[in-house]
Write a protein that holds these residues in place. Sequence first.
Motif, short mmCIF file in Angstrom:
data_model
loop_
_atom_site.label_atom_id
_atom_site.label_comp_id
_atom_site.label_asym_id
_atom_site.label_seq_id
_atom_site.Cartn_x
_atom_site.Cartn_y
_atom_site.Cartn_z
N LYS A 62 42.87 -31.67 -60.21
CA LYS A 62 42.77 -32.89 -61.01
C LYS A 62 41.38 -33.48 -60.82
CE LYS A 62 47.73 -33.76 -60.82
NZ LYS A 62 48.82 -34.66 -60.38
N ASP A 63 40.96 -34.29 -61.77
CA ASP A 63 39.61 -34.84 -61.77
C ASP A 63 39.38 -35.69 -60.52
OD1 ASP A 63 37.19 -36.05 -62.31
OD2 ASP A 63 37.66 -36.47 -64.40
N LYS A 66 39.35 -39.61 -60.06
CA LYS A 66 40.55 -40.41 -59.82
C LYS A 66 40.58 -40.98 -58.41
CE LYS A 66 43.39 -37.88 -63.20
NZ LYS A 66 43.53 -39.01 -64.13
N TRP A 152 45.81 -35.04 -52.24
CA TRP A 152 44.36 -34.89 -52.30
C TRP A 152 43.79 -34.06 -51.16
CZ3 TRP A 152 41.58 -35.30 -56.42
CH2 TRP A 152 42.01 -36.10 -57.47
N ASP A 167 52.26 -31.75 -58.59
CA ASP A 167 51.77 -33.01 -58.04
C ASP A 167 50.52 -32.84 -57.18
OD1 ASP A 167 53.90 -34.38 -59.19
OD2 ASP A 167 55.20 -34.06 -57.45
N SER A 169 46.76 -32.40 -56.29
CA SER A 169 45.48 -32.70 -56.91
C SER A 169 44.36 -31.84 -56.35
CB SER A 169 45.12 -34.18 -56.69
OG SER A 169 46.12 -35.02 -57.21
#
Length: 212
Positions: A62-63, A66, A152, A167, A169
Motif C-alpha cells: 500500500k502507498d 498513508k 506496516w 490487510d 500494507s
Amino acid sequence: MLKDLEAQGIMKRPMVVRDGKLWCPISEAPMSTEFAISRFAVPFMRQGGWAMFCDCDVLFLKDPVKLLDLVDPSYAIMAVKHQQRESEAVKMDGQTQTFYRRKNWSSVVLWNLDHPANKRLTNEMLNTWPGRDLHAFKWLEDHEIGELPLAWNYLVGASATELDPADVSLAHYTLGGPWFAGWSGATQWDELWSREESILRAFEEHAVQIPA
C-alpha cells in the motif's frame, strides 16, 4: 550507504570480514547487512522533520504516504512493536538469530528528528555501542516510542499475530525470500516481489547514464 557515511565521518566503527561475512568487533556479532548499524545514522544525515528507514527485504503493498496519517509528533520514533518468537533460530540466508529487547522494531522506523529525545543519541554512541543496544533504542524510554499497526511491518512467516493478507500494507521477508535460490517459504506475495524485481533489473540494465 556505509562507505558514504564513513567518508562523511559519521560512521567510524571498526568492521571486519570473517568467513566472507561482515563482523562487528564491538558487538562481537555478525552483521547480516551493511546497514545493520548504519541505519541509526539517520539523525546525523538530516536535521529535522520526519524520516523513514526500512530494511531492503520489504515489499510495500500500500502507498507509504498513508503513514503520514499515523505520525504523532509526541513520539521520538514510531515502529511496529513486535514480540519475537524464541523458536526462531535462524533468519535471512540461514544466519543465526539474536535476541534482545525491542527485536525487529528497527527494521521499519519513522524518525521524528525534531524530538528532543533523539538528541540523546550521540555520534560516540553510534560508533561505540554494541548493535543490540542501538537496535533496542536504548537512548529512548518506552513512552517516547509510538506504535505503528502490525500491517506496516508484517514479518512474513514470523509475526506472532497472523493478519489477513488483504490487510497487510508492508510485507517484510525477514526470514528470506524469493530472491534466494531454493526459497521454500512460498507466500502470496512472491510473484509480486519477483515481478517488481524483474522490472527494476530491466530498468537498471537499460537506463541511460547521464554524464556528471
